[in-house]
Design a protein around this motif. Structure first.
Motif, mmCIF file in Angstrom:
data_model
loop_
_atom_site.group_PDB
_atom_site.id
_atom_site.type_symbol
_atom_site.label_atom_id
_atom_site.label_comp_id
_atom_site.label_asym_id
_atom_site.label_seq_id
_atom_site.Cartn_x
_atom_site.Cartn_y
_atom_site.Cartn_z
ATOM 1 N N ARG A 14 0.830 -1.206 0.000
ATOM 2 C CA ARG A 14 0.000 0.000 0.000
ATOM 3 C C ARG A 14 0.866 1.259 0.000
ATOM 4 N NH1 ARG A 14 -2.036 -0.464 4.639
ATOM 5 N NH2 ARG A 14 -3.764 -1.812 4.052
ATOM 6 N N GLN A 56 -5.679 1.487 -6.455
ATOM 7 C CA GLN A 56 -5.679 0.021 -6.386
ATOM 8 C C GLN A 56 -6.027 -0.591 -7.732
ATOM 9 O OE1 GLN A 56 -8.396 -0.761 -3.091
ATOM 10 N NE2 GLN A 56 -6.681 -1.001 -1.666
ATOM 11 N N ARG A 79 -7.264 -5.148 -2.836
ATOM 12 C CA ARG A 79 -7.764 -4.722 -1.525
ATOM 13 C C ARG A 79 -7.408 -5.743 -0.448
ATOM 14 N NH1 ARG A 79 -12.499 -3.144 -4.403
ATOM 15 N NH2 ARG A 79 -13.623 -4.969 -3.624
#
Length: 489
Positions: free
Chosen positions: A113, A123, A138
């Motif tokens: 991330r 993303q 995710r």
């Protein structure tokens, strides 16, 4: 020359600069005096699976299995493309304050991330690069799922340009001669990158080399940024933003407009990350100019109005060449006297710069000839709906007459800007023979400068000439043929 792994044993070469993992396993199994059946029992697989591992490198992409083999056979992790934790405790704090994960490494999802955001990717962007769904990303970032293969971790290191050790991977030197287990990080020379960036603006690099040089410099900065200390990041981000701006400057002459605008947007995003208000103002001004030159008029006008009326340092309306960049955009929508007065005021504000052009650290200040040409373009845009259009066009011609032709003759794209605005003024004044000659010269300059940016403008002028009383002239026919051969008609 012997491969770097020859000090460990005689292995078959594998992909990249590593030995074949199956060969490594066979050598270390035999050194440990284990049979394939015994190793299969330890791994919880059948004999045939171990045979395929050793002979065909099958079933060896699983990180957990590689770690187990490393432990069972005492294999140096570098031979498997892995690394051990390089230090005790939270050794990764020099990169960021990641939460701890398993086996002495930071939480892999948090690492991914962090570096995705440094790259200004969403993303969905990372998902597209990996050919996965956004849901996978995710879960990858939130729960560190789908990270159990060596190939995926290597792909993430490549895409996000992160230090491999953060994902438990080894990294080779650029020439693949020997492994680097993990140690003090050496960064590229920032002063050398800055010198390269400056050369892009002063013309010491030829146009054909500019794109390759800029992309190489961007790759260098991008790979270094994840390793740069927090206190030093603004200086690196400044160079990254200016390199994106330089890439815009050269590619807008021929590349797809959407691609060029994406480069301009990246320069703005990086400038914002740098926290440098002056750098951000420069990036936004160049974004406005790029939208204007690419004939994205609505976007250019929106960006210009946001710049003028938004939270920007008013001092940025003063440097030479800055007001005129805004004026020529605002002139596109000047429908009444108040609008025209605002534009004329910006031109007058810029007048002092004609005789006092100063070279600045962001290469934004314009010289005399550029200011003259851009001011004439602004007056032309302003004249389209103005009741006093003849006076504005006369003023534009007077400015163009002051341009030093000899000084700009070695720069075909600058001379193109001059000839093109002269041709458009002649066309409005219905001096068709002069307009035709000027636009023919413009076409030659466009080819000389390897640019297609103004090709649609040349087509518009040709179409007006063709319908005029001068339409049957050979020079107009010649222009039509050139445009036809260029694929514009």
């Amino acid at each position: 020359m012997l491969p770097w792994w020859s000090t460990y044993g005689r292995f078959k070469p594998g992909p990249g600069s590593y030995p074949a993992v199956g060969s490594v396993i066979q050598v270390y199994r035999e050194r440990n005096g284990k049979t394939r059946s015994e190793l299969a029992a330890h791994l919880g697989v059948r004999y045939h699976a171990v045979f395929r591992m050793e002979q065909y490198n099958s079933f060896l992409d699983d990180i957990s299995r590689l770690r187990l083999l490393q432990t069972l056979l005492t294999i140096p992790p570098v031979l498997l493309g892995l690394c051990n934790p390089p230090g005790a405790g939270c050794w990764w704090l020099e990169y960021s304050d990641f939460p701890a994960g398993e086996d002495g490494f930071p939480d892999a999802g948090s690492v991914i991330r962090h570096y995705r955001r440094l790259k200004n990717w969403r993303q969905i962007d990372l998902a597209a690069s990996l050919d996965l769904s956004e849901k996978f990303i995710r879960l990858m970032e939130k729960k560190s799922l789908y990270l159990d293969t060596l190939s995926r971790r290597r792909a993430l290191v490549f895409l996000l340009q992160m230090p491999p050790a953060l994902l438990g991977l080894d990294v080779l030197t650029a020439d693949g001669s020997k492994p680097v287990i993990f140690g003090p990080v050496s960064l590229p020379n920032l002063a050398a990158i800055q010198a390269t960036q400056k050369n892009l603006w002063v013309g010491s690099i030829g146009p054909r080399e500019q794109v390759a040089v800029t992309q190489a410099a961007l790759a260098t900065v991008g790979s270094a940024l994840p390793r740069v200390a927090v206190a030093e990041r603004p200086a690196w981000l400044e160079q990254q933003s200016l390199l994106w701006q330089g890439l815009v400057n050269v590619t807008r002459e021929y590349a797809q407009p959407d691609l060029v605008m994406s480069y301009a947007q990246k320069s703005v995003q990086v400038a914002a990350l740098a926290g440098n208000a002056d750098l951000l103002a420069v990036a936004r001004l160049r974004q406005i100019s790029t939208a204007y030159l690419l004939r994205r008029d609505e976007l250019a006008l929106k960006l210009a109005q946001e710049f003028i009326y938004g939270p920007v340092n008013p001092a940025w309306l003063a440097p030479a060449g800055v007001p005129i960049r805004l004026a020529r955009v605002l002139a596109l929508s000047s429908s009444d006297q108040a609008d025209r007065s605002q534009v004329l005021a910006l031109i007058d504000e810029d007048r002092w710069s004609f005789d006092d052009a100063v070279y600045d650290c962001y290469h934004l200040r314009s010289d005399l000839d550029t200011c003259l040409i851009q001011s004439a373009q602004t007056l032309f845009n302003l004249a389209s709906d103005a009741p006093d259009s003849s006076r504005l066009l006369g003023r534009a011609n007077a400015l163009l007459a002051r341009v030093d032709i000899e000084a700009i003759s070695s720069a075909p794209l600058r001379l193109l800007s001059l000839r093109l605005i002269q041709a458009r003024i002649a066309l409005v004044k219905r001096i068709y023979d002069q307009a035709a000659v000027l636009v023919l010269e413009s076409f030659a300059l466009m080819k000389q400068g390897h640019s297609t940016l103004d090709l649609p403008r040349l087509v518009e002028i040709y179409q007006v000439l063709q319908k005029s009383t001068y339409g049957a002239a050979p020079v107009v026919a010649r222009l039509g043929l050139l445009l036809f051969e260029a694929g514009a008609l």
